[in-house]
Design a protein around this motif. Structure first.
Motif, PDB file in Angstrom:
ATOM      1  N   ASP A 234       0.234  -4.838   9.436  1.00 16.68           N
ATOM      2  CA  ASP A 234      -0.227  -4.080  10.599  1.00 16.68           C
ATOM      3  C   ASP A 234      -0.191  -2.596  10.240  1.00 16.68           C
ATOM      4  N   SER A 235      -1.340  -2.017   9.947  1.00 20.29           N
ATOM      5  CA  SER A 235      -1.407  -0.625   9.482  1.00 20.29           C
ATOM      6  C   SER A 235      -0.804   0.345  10.496  1.00 20.29           C
ATOM      7  N   PHE A 236      -1.002   0.075  11.779  1.00 23.50           N
ATOM      8  CA  PHE A 236      -0.457   0.984  12.798  1.00 23.50           C
ATOM      9  C   PHE A 236       1.071   0.965  12.782  1.00 23.50           C
ATOM     10  N   ASN A 237       1.664  -0.236  12.816  1.00 31.66           N
ATOM     11  CA  ASN A 237       3.122  -0.334  12.834  1.00 31.66           C
ATOM     12  C   ASN A 237       3.739   0.198  11.544  1.00 31.66           C
ATOM     13  N   ILE A 238       3.089  -0.067  10.406  1.00 27.26           N
ATOM     14  CA  ILE A 238       3.601   0.437   9.134  1.00 27.26           C
ATOM     15  C   ILE A 238       3.587   1.960   9.140  1.00 27.26           C
ATOM     16  N   SER A 239       2.474   2.534   9.575  1.00 28.74           N
ATOM     17  CA  SER A 239       2.359   4.002   9.637  1.00 28.74           C
ATOM     18  C   SER A 239       3.387   4.590  10.601  1.00 28.74           C
ATOM     19  N   LYS A 240       3.630   3.889  11.700  1.00 23.97           N
ATOM     20  CA  LYS A 240       4.592   4.385  12.689  1.00 23.97           C
ATOM     21  C   LYS A 240       6.008   4.403  12.130  1.00 23.97           C
ATOM     22  N   VAL A 241       6.382   3.328  11.408  1.00 28.96           N
ATOM     23  CA  VAL A 241       7.717   3.282  10.809  1.00 28.96           C
ATOM     24  C   VAL A 241       7.879   4.398   9.779  1.00 28.96           C
ATOM     25  N   ILE A 242       6.852   4.616   8.959  1.00 27.62           N
ATOM     26  CA  ILE A 242       6.905   5.686   7.962  1.00 27.62           C
ATOM     27  C   ILE A 242       7.056   7.039   8.652  1.00 27.62           C
ATOM     28  N   TYR A 243       6.264   7.260   9.692  1.00 28.71           N
ATOM     29  CA  TYR A 243       6.296   8.532  10.413  1.00 28.71           C
ATOM     30  C   TYR A 243       7.687   8.803  10.989  1.00 28.71           C
ATOM     31  N   GLN A 244       8.287   7.799  11.596  1.00 28.07           N
ATOM     32  CA  GLN A 244       9.621   7.961  12.177  1.00 28.07           C
ATOM     33  C   GLN A 244      10.678   8.179  11.093  1.00 28.07           C
ATOM     34  N   SER A 245      10.485   7.536   9.920  1.00 29.33           N
ATOM     35  CA  SER A 245      11.462   7.645   8.836  1.00 29.33           C
ATOM     36  C   SER A 245      11.469   9.035   8.204  1.00 29.33           C
ATOM     37  N   GLY A 269       2.146  18.556   0.968  1.00 31.18           N
ATOM     38  CA  GLY A 269       2.802  19.351  -0.047  1.00 31.18           C
ATOM     39  C   GLY A 269       4.216  18.925  -0.390  1.00 31.18           C
ATOM     40  N   LYS A 270       4.644  17.773   0.080  1.00 30.95           N
ATOM     41  CA  LYS A 270       6.011  17.320  -0.183  1.00 30.95           C
ATOM     42  C   LYS A 270       6.002  16.046  -1.038  1.00 30.95           C
ATOM     43  N   ARG A 271       6.995  15.962  -1.932  1.00 28.45           N
ATOM     44  CA  ARG A 271       7.122  14.782  -2.784  1.00 28.45           C
ATOM     45  C   ARG A 271       7.855  13.694  -1.993  1.00 28.45           C
ATOM     46  N   PHE A 272       7.210  12.530  -1.875  1.00 32.46           N
ATOM     47  CA  PHE A 272       7.798  11.460  -1.057  1.00 32.46           C
ATOM     48  C   PHE A 272       7.991  10.181  -1.877  1.00 32.46           C
ATOM     49  N   LEU A 273       8.929   9.373  -1.413  1.00 33.48           N
ATOM     50  CA  LEU A 273       9.145   8.023  -1.952  1.00 33.48           C
ATOM     51  C   LEU A 273       8.977   7.035  -0.805  1.00 33.48           C
ATOM     52  N   LEU A 274       8.116   6.068  -1.007  1.00 32.51           N
ATOM     53  CA  LEU A 274       7.854   5.055   0.016  1.00 32.51           C
ATOM     54  C   LEU A 274       8.066   3.670  -0.587  1.00 32.51           C
ATOM     55  N   VAL A 275       8.791   2.817   0.114  1.00 37.70           N
ATOM     56  CA  VAL A 275       8.961   1.426  -0.311  1.00 37.70           C
ATOM     57  C   VAL A 275       8.228   0.523   0.676  1.00 37.70           C
ATOM     58  N   LEU A 276       7.248  -0.227   0.168  1.00 35.31           N
ATOM     59  CA  LEU A 276       6.571  -1.266   0.954  1.00 35.31           C
ATOM     60  C   LEU A 276       7.086  -2.599   0.437  1.00 35.31           C
ATOM     61  N   ASP A 277       8.006  -3.176   1.177  1.00 36.33           N
ATOM     62  CA  ASP A 277       8.704  -4.374   0.722  1.00 36.33           C
ATOM     63  C   ASP A 277       8.018  -5.652   1.194  1.00 36.33           C
ATOM     64  N   ASP A 278       7.886  -6.606   0.279  1.00 24.72           N
ATOM     65  CA  ASP A 278       7.383  -7.946   0.604  1.00 24.72           C
ATOM     66  C   ASP A 278       5.941  -7.909   1.116  1.00 24.72           C
ATOM     67  N   VAL A 279       5.049  -7.394   0.304  1.00 26.28           N
ATOM     68  CA  VAL A 279       3.634  -7.294   0.656  1.00 26.28           C
ATOM     69  C   VAL A 279       2.917  -8.592   0.294  1.00 26.28           C
ATOM     70  N   TRP A 280       2.098  -9.088   1.231  1.00 18.36           N
ATOM     71  CA  TRP A 280       1.360 -10.339   1.016  1.00 18.36           C
ATOM     72  C   TRP A 280      -0.150 -10.152   1.100  1.00 18.36           C
ATOM     73  N   SER A 281      -0.596  -9.264   1.923  1.00 18.73           N
ATOM     74  CA  SER A 281      -2.034  -9.134   2.180  1.00 18.73           C
ATOM     75  C   SER A 281      -2.785  -8.676   0.931  1.00 18.73           C
ATOM     76  N   TRP A 284      -8.537  -5.600   0.841  1.00 20.08           N
ATOM     77  CA  TRP A 284      -8.776  -4.228   0.429  1.00 20.08           C
ATOM     78  C   TRP A 284      -8.777  -3.282   1.623  1.00 20.08           C
ATOM     79  N   GLU A 285      -9.353  -3.736   2.748  1.00 19.00           N
ATOM     80  CA  GLU A 285      -9.441  -2.861   3.916  1.00 19.00           C
ATOM     81  C   GLU A 285      -8.059  -2.536   4.491  1.00 19.00           C
ATOM     82  N   ASP A 286      -7.100  -3.436   4.337  1.00 17.11           N
ATOM     83  CA  ASP A 286      -5.740  -3.160   4.812  1.00 17.11           C
ATOM     84  C   ASP A 286      -5.156  -1.955   4.078  1.00 17.11           C
ATOM     85  N   TRP A 287      -5.292  -1.976   2.749  1.00 12.09           N
ATOM     86  CA  TRP A 287      -4.734  -0.889   1.954  1.00 12.09           C
ATOM     87  C   TRP A 287      -5.484   0.425   2.214  1.00 12.09           C
ATOM     88  N   LYS A 288      -6.808   0.366   2.296  1.00 14.93           N
ATOM     89  CA  LYS A 288      -7.596   1.581   2.514  1.00 14.93           C
ATOM     90  C   LYS A 288      -7.279   2.200   3.873  1.00 14.93           C
TER      91      LYS A 288
END
Length: 501
Positions: A234-245, A269-281, A284-288
């Motif tokens: 779910d791109s919206f929920n994933i983006s929301k969790v990242i934003y809050q984190s 302009g900031k260096r970030f580290l993101l973990v996407l754990d347990d990806v199944w999908s 291509w459109e999900d990632w884009k």
């Protein structure tokens, strides 16, 4: 096994139902409305199969419900065959005996159909009763139509917190991956992707947690976020969790575009580290849809992706060399097992248990999840008999407290109905038996598993596709030093035996 049979049988039953309902014989016997009820109820029950297949592992009553449904489906199939046969016989008689047909016009239809109606009447009533009983039982069993977001709920609760004082046998993996995270290797984007690939239960999430919590890694990145993606991308929920984190302001953002604009501003302009754990999908459109804000980050940003699917990394992310997480060495596996079973990483205080422990560790073949689960099963059980009992019994027969089957079963449940059937058939392959791909495909063909009227592909081509799907998801493994031969992990073999029934 019943779920496998039903997945293949119910589409055939629906096809026959449609054929019979379109035939005049169903209407003339007054059973048209009853057959329509069957179709409606069967479609409602079909929607419950996915939920039932997950719950039957722990519930004998659900397993019995599936078995009853399987027997009922066979009986319905027999009834439909009888109706179709009777219609065909009447058509032959009508074509070959025109004079007789003229005479029959003067005979009431109830008289001409008396024999079949009498023969099937009680059976029709019996099937209707049994079908309604199965419908009623679904409420008692708590069966419901499965939605995409409800699969394996606990996977959604994985966190970045490291559990326990240390990890066993992953020091080398950790050092190599930390170097990848800290390096500023050139890439086309501002961010680089570090995929960690391996079979279920091998420790991908645990290793990612350790990397995420490493002091050097923490100091290197300005922003960090962890998301357990699981099978609901779910791109919206994933983006929301990242934003809050990453410290985003508490905004009531309900629009994906506005959310990602805000996220891009945080990353700018900031260096970030993101973990996407347990990806199944693998879409291509999900990632884009998700990646837009990542381009705003500073050079050297990194995204760790853990997955069981090698093909996902290669096709979706165009990553030729993912980090393949290997099984634990015998010594490290024994230490991990002892830590979970005895609270210490050796058998110095329990020498009498060491031979049994070594046997169990060999059976687990370096799979951390199995070692931890079985170790916890034996915790506070110093009896040699209990250890020997565990060693001498198949893992799939054990109680599911350790989470072995749920973890591996998640891979199985994500398969198509055809691949489920093909994998279940593999329970016939003896443990540790080395086999060739072409032989297994021929066995599938001989069993009639590869017939598909919806495609023009040959059975060999379908077999190749299904084999590669199972291989990419770690159901099969290459034999070391010989890429042409394959073998199944013991726990995968146990899983196949479990789902085959």
């Amino acid at each position: 096994m019943a779920e496998l049979v039903l997945s293949a049988l119910l589409p055939v039953v629906f096809e026959k139902l449609t054929s019979v309902l379109e035939n005049k014989i169903a209407r003339s016997k007054g059973i048209h409305s009853e057959l329509k009820k069957w179709e409606r109820k069967l479609r409602m029950i079909q929607a419950l199969l996915e939920d039932a297949s997950e719950k039957e592992v722990k519930s004998k009553t659900v397993k019995q419900w599936l078995n009853d449904l399987q027997h009922l489906a066979y009986d319905i199939d027999d009834i439909l065959d009888a109706l179709a046969t009777d219609a065909m016989q009447r058509e032959v008689v009508n074509e070959s005996q025109p004079i007789t047909n003229t005479v029959r016009k003067f005979i009431p239809s109830c008289c001409t159909s008396f024999s079949l109606s009498t023969r099937l009447g009680s059976k029709l009533d019996d099937i209707s009763t049994r079908l309604q009983e199965l419908m009623d039982e679904k409420y008692k069993l708590g069966l419901s139509e499965k939605n995409e977001g409800s699969k394996d709920k606990n996977r959604g609760y994985q966190t970045s917190l490291v559990v326990g004082p240390s990890i066993f046998g992953r020091e080398g993996d950790k050092m190599e991956l930390v170097q990848k995270l800290l390096s500023d290797e050139s890439c086309n984007e501002n961010f680089g992707i570090v995929p960690i690939v391996g079979m279920g239960g091998i420790g991908k999430t645990t290793l990612a947690r350790v990397l995420y919590d490493d002091r050097l890694v923490k100091d290197h990145f300005e922003l960090k976020a962890w998301v357990c993606v699981s099978d609901d991308f779910d791109s919206f929920n994933i983006s929301k969790v990242i934003y809050q984190s990453v410290g985003g302001k508490e905004k009531d953002l309900t629009d994906l575009n506005l959310l990602q604009l805000a996220l891009r501003e945080r990353f700018m302009g900031k260096r970030f580290l993101l973990v996407l754990d347990d990806v199944w999908s693998e879409k291509w459109e999900d990632w884009k849809t998700l990646e837009g804000p990542f381009f705003a980050g500073a050079s050297g940003s990194k995204i760790i992706i853990t997955t069981r699917k090698k093909e996902l990394v290669r096709q979706l992310l165009n990553h030729v060399h993912p980090y393949i997480l290997q099984k634990l060495s015998p010594d490290n596996a024994l230490s991990l097992f002892a830590q979970n079973a005895l609270g210490v990483n050796n058998f110095d205080l329990h020498p009498q248990l060491r031979p049994h422990g070594e046997g169990i560790v060999r059976k687990c073949d370096g799979l951390p999840l199995a070692l931890e689960a079985l170790g916890r099963l034996l915790r506070n059980k110093p009896s040699e008999e209990e250890w020997k009992w565990l060693l001498d019994n198949e893992i799939w027969k054990l109680k599911d407290d350790g989470g072995i089957l749920p973890a591996l079963r998640l891979s199985y449940l994500d398969l198509s109905a055809c691949c489920k059937q093909l994998f279940a058939y593999c329970c016939l392959i003896p443990k540790d038996c080395v086999f060739e791909k072409k032989d297994l495909i021929l066995w599938w063909m001989a069993e009639g598993f590869l017939h598909n009227s919806d495609t023009d592909k040959t059975m060999e081509c379908l077999g190749e596709e299904h084999f590669q799907e199972l291989l990419s998801r770690s159901f099969f493994q290459h034999v070391p030093d010989d890429e042409s031969l394959f073998v199944m992990h013991d726990l995968m073999n146990d899983l196949a035996t479990s789902v085959a029934g």
